[in-house]
Design a protein around this motif. Structure first.
Motif, PDB file in Angstrom:
ATOM      1  N   VAL A  22      -7.708 -18.329  62.693  1.00  0.00           N
ATOM      2  CA  VAL A  22      -8.370 -19.424  61.989  1.00  0.00           C
ATOM      3  C   VAL A  22      -8.217 -19.204  60.487  1.00  0.00           C
ATOM      4  CG1 VAL A  22     -10.581 -20.567  61.529  1.00  0.00           C
ATOM      5  CG2 VAL A  22     -10.028 -19.802  63.849  1.00  0.00           C
ATOM      6  N   LEU A  23      -7.793 -20.248  59.773  1.00  0.00           N
ATOM      7  CA  LEU A  23      -7.714 -20.200  58.314  1.00  0.00           C
ATOM      8  C   LEU A  23      -8.932 -20.930  57.768  1.00  0.00           C
ATOM      9  CD1 LEU A  23      -6.094 -19.337  55.827  1.00  0.00           C
ATOM     10  CD2 LEU A  23      -4.957 -21.570  55.918  1.00  0.00           C
ATOM     11  N   PHE A  24      -9.929 -20.166  57.345  1.00  0.00           N
ATOM     12  CA  PHE A  24     -11.205 -20.695  56.868  1.00  0.00           C
ATOM     13  C   PHE A  24     -11.059 -21.198  55.442  1.00  0.00           C
ATOM     14  CE2 PHE A  24     -15.465 -20.133  54.982  1.00  0.00           C
ATOM     15  CZ  PHE A  24     -16.245 -20.792  55.917  1.00  0.00           C
ATOM     16  N   LYS A  25     -11.657 -22.356  55.155  1.00  0.00           N
ATOM     17  CA  LYS A  25     -11.653 -22.935  53.814  1.00  0.00           C
ATOM     18  C   LYS A  25     -12.985 -22.603  53.144  1.00  0.00           C
ATOM     19  CE  LYS A  25      -7.669 -24.973  54.289  1.00  0.00           C
ATOM     20  NZ  LYS A  25      -6.523 -24.550  53.506  1.00  0.00           N
ATOM     21  N   ASP A  26     -12.959 -21.692  52.176  1.00  0.00           N
ATOM     22  CA  ASP A  26     -14.166 -21.250  51.469  1.00  0.00           C
ATOM     23  C   ASP A  26     -14.451 -22.207  50.320  1.00  0.00           C
ATOM     24  OD1 ASP A  26     -16.261 -19.913  50.246  1.00  0.00           O
ATOM     25  OD2 ASP A  26     -15.016 -18.268  49.509  1.00  0.00           O
ATOM     26  N   ILE A  27     -15.571 -22.948  50.430  1.00  0.00           N
ATOM     27  CA  ILE A  27     -15.934 -23.936  49.410  1.00  0.00           C
ATOM     28  C   ILE A  27     -16.924 -23.388  48.391  1.00  0.00           C
ATOM     29  CG2 ILE A  27     -15.479 -25.847  50.992  1.00  0.00           C
ATOM     30  CD1 ILE A  27     -18.611 -26.195  51.137  1.00  0.00           C
ATOM     31  N   THR A  28     -17.331 -22.123  48.525  1.00  0.00           N
ATOM     32  CA  THR A  28     -18.359 -21.609  47.618  1.00  0.00           C
ATOM     33  C   THR A  28     -17.959 -21.650  46.144  1.00  0.00           C
ATOM     34  OG1 THR A  28     -17.724 -19.301  48.048  1.00  0.00           O
ATOM     35  CG2 THR A  28     -19.494 -20.235  49.403  1.00  0.00           C
ATOM     36  N   PRO A  29     -16.677 -21.479  45.774  1.00  0.00           N
ATOM     37  CA  PRO A  29     -16.339 -21.633  44.351  1.00  0.00           C
ATOM     38  C   PRO A  29     -16.598 -23.053  43.828  1.00  0.00           C
ATOM     39  CG  PRO A  29     -14.639 -20.371  45.461  1.00  0.00           C
ATOM     40  CD  PRO A  29     -15.541 -20.940  46.537  1.00  0.00           C
ATOM     41  N   VAL A  30     -16.438 -24.058  44.668  1.00  0.00           N
ATOM     42  CA  VAL A  30     -16.740 -25.444  44.277  1.00  0.00           C
ATOM     43  C   VAL A  30     -18.236 -25.587  44.021  1.00  0.00           C
ATOM     44  CG1 VAL A  30     -16.706 -27.874  45.006  1.00  0.00           C
ATOM     45  CG2 VAL A  30     -14.787 -26.364  45.588  1.00  0.00           C
ATOM     46  N   LEU A  31     -19.030 -25.029  44.904  1.00  0.00           N
ATOM     47  CA  LEU A  31     -20.483 -25.140  44.796  1.00  0.00           C
ATOM     48  C   LEU A  31     -21.022 -24.412  43.568  1.00  0.00           C
ATOM     49  CD1 LEU A  31     -21.361 -24.476  48.542  1.00  0.00           C
ATOM     50  CD2 LEU A  31     -21.001 -26.686  47.416  1.00  0.00           C
ATOM     51  N   ALA A  32     -20.359 -23.342  43.175  1.00  0.00           N
ATOM     52  CA  ALA A  32     -20.812 -22.533  42.041  1.00  0.00           C
ATOM     53  C   ALA A  32     -20.480 -23.150  40.686  1.00  0.00           C
ATOM     54  CB  ALA A  32     -20.204 -21.134  42.128  1.00  0.00           C
ATOM     55  N   ASP A  33     -19.633 -24.173  40.687  1.00  0.00           N
ATOM     56  CA  ASP A  33     -19.195 -24.815  39.447  1.00  0.00           C
ATOM     57  C   ASP A  33     -19.879 -26.182  39.342  1.00  0.00           C
ATOM     58  OD1 ASP A  33     -17.571 -26.632  37.783  1.00  0.00           O
ATOM     59  OD2 ASP A  33     -16.116 -24.984  37.709  1.00  0.00           O
ATOM     60  N   HIS A  34     -20.843 -26.313  38.425  1.00  0.00           N
ATOM     61  CA  HIS A  34     -21.629 -27.543  38.332  1.00  0.00           C
ATOM     62  C   HIS A  34     -20.760 -28.793  38.176  1.00  0.00           C
ATOM     63  CE1 HIS A  34     -23.940 -30.699  36.221  1.00  0.00           C
ATOM     64  NE2 HIS A  34     -24.833 -30.387  37.141  1.00  0.00           N
ATOM     65  N   ALA A  35     -19.803 -28.751  37.288  1.00  0.00           N
ATOM     66  CA  ALA A  35     -18.948 -29.931  37.067  1.00  0.00           C
ATOM     67  C   ALA A  35     -18.153 -30.274  38.326  1.00  0.00           C
ATOM     68  CB  ALA A  35     -18.014 -29.687  35.880  1.00  0.00           C
ATOM     69  N   ALA A  36     -17.592 -29.262  38.968  1.00  0.00           N
ATOM     70  CA  ALA A  36     -16.821 -29.486  40.188  1.00  0.00           C
ATOM     71  C   ALA A  36     -17.703 -30.034  41.306  1.00  0.00           C
ATOM     72  CB  ALA A  36     -16.157 -28.184  40.633  1.00  0.00           C
ATOM     73  N   PHE A  37     -18.874 -29.437  41.476  1.00  0.00           N
ATOM     74  CA  PHE A  37     -19.797 -29.870  42.522  1.00  0.00           C
ATOM     75  C   PHE A  37     -20.217 -31.325  42.290  1.00  0.00           C
ATOM     76  CE2 PHE A  37     -24.071 -28.740  44.751  1.00  0.00           C
ATOM     77  CZ  PHE A  37     -23.605 -29.226  45.958  1.00  0.00           C
ATOM     78  N   THR A  38     -20.454 -31.687  41.046  1.00  0.00           N
ATOM     79  CA  THR A  38     -20.827 -33.061  40.707  1.00  0.00           C
ATOM     80  C   THR A  38     -19.719 -34.038  41.087  1.00  0.00           C
ATOM     81  OG1 THR A  38     -22.257 -32.299  38.923  1.00  0.00           O
ATOM     82  CG2 THR A  38     -21.528 -34.591  38.817  1.00  0.00           C
ATOM     83  N   VAL A  39     -18.470 -33.694  40.776  1.00  0.00           N
ATOM     84  CA  VAL A  39     -17.331 -34.554  41.129  1.00  0.00           C
ATOM     85  C   VAL A  39     -17.262 -34.749  42.646  1.00  0.00           C
ATOM     86  CG1 VAL A  39     -14.795 -34.653  41.191  1.00  0.00           C
ATOM     87  CG2 VAL A  39     -15.979 -34.042  39.067  1.00  0.00           C
ATOM     88  N   ILE A  40     -17.472 -33.681  43.393  1.00  0.00           N
ATOM     89  CA  ILE A  40     -17.401 -33.742  44.857  1.00  0.00           C
ATOM     90  C   ILE A  40     -18.540 -34.590  45.421  1.00  0.00           C
ATOM     91  CG2 ILE A  40     -17.515 -32.378  46.985  1.00  0.00           C
ATOM     92  CD1 ILE A  40     -14.833 -32.254  45.221  1.00  0.00           C
ATOM     93  N   VAL A  41     -19.757 -34.383  44.944  1.00  0.00           N
ATOM     94  CA  VAL A  41     -20.905 -35.165  45.431  1.00  0.00           C
ATOM     95  C   VAL A  41     -20.686 -36.644  45.154  1.00  0.00           C
ATOM     96  CG1 VAL A  41     -23.368 -35.622  45.071  1.00  0.00           C
ATOM     97  CG2 VAL A  41     -22.570 -33.278  45.379  1.00  0.00           C
TER      98      VAL A  41
END
Length: 178
Positions: A22-41
């Motif tokens: 299984v190739l797991f996609k780790d999204i925690t770096p996205v969550l840790a970056d306020h600007a990135a997380f805002t774009v995703i939300v």
């Protein structure tokens, strides 16, 4: 920056997790970056808005576990309630349950019987669309409550797996496709 650019720059691949192959996609770096997380939300919330930017949903449902992290702020952005769909035995009151197959296992999801009211329009939110089992099971739970699943919004669609076929006619918003 677009959601696809944010994801390409920050999501990390973790091979052989949670099991070999299984190739797991780790999204925690996205969550840790306020600007990135805002774009995703905001990208995910767009699936619950009409062409004028108004919310067209009554609830946002997030699937355990990473779907919770994304669905709760999407619900806030849309001005509606958040409903968790959890693994079996995690909710304290009467539930509806559905068993389904995952990419690498089997599971049962549950929702409180009164979490979605008859007639509620629901946006489903998760991190990844893989085999489509989780999304299909969640849609069935919403149906059992009397609600209507309007759309599914995910950060990533894994195009090499049959997720899109498994969700049938449910409209899909994927911020990126791999």
């Amino acid at each position: 920056m677009t959601p696809a650019e944010v994801l390409a720059g920050l999501v990390r691949d973790v091979p052989d997790f949670p099991e070999l192959g299984v190739l797991f996609k780790d999204i925690t770096p996205v969550l840790a970056d306020h600007a990135a997380f805002t774009v995703i939300v905001e990208g995910l919330a767009a699936a619950g808005r009409d062409e004028h930017g108004r919310s067209v949903v009554d609830k946002v449902v997030g699937m355990e576990a990473r779907g919770f992290i994304l669905a709760a702020p999407v619900a806030l952005a849309l001005g509606v309630g958040f409903v968790p769909v959890r693994k079996a035995g995690k909710l304290p009151r009467e539930t509806h349950g559905v068993s389904y197959a995952l990419e690498y296992a089997e599971a049962t999801l549950e929702i409180h019987q009164d979490a979605v009211r008859p007639g509620d329009r629901v946006l489903l939110v998760d991190d990844v669309l893989a085999t489509g089992g989780t999304a299909s099971a969640t849609r069935e739970l919403i149906d059992r409550c009397g609600g209507t699943a309007l759309a599914l919004a995910v950060m990533m669609e894994l195009s090499f797996l049959p997720g899109r076929a498994a969700i049938g006619d449910l409209p899909l918003t994927a911020l990126t496709t791999i």
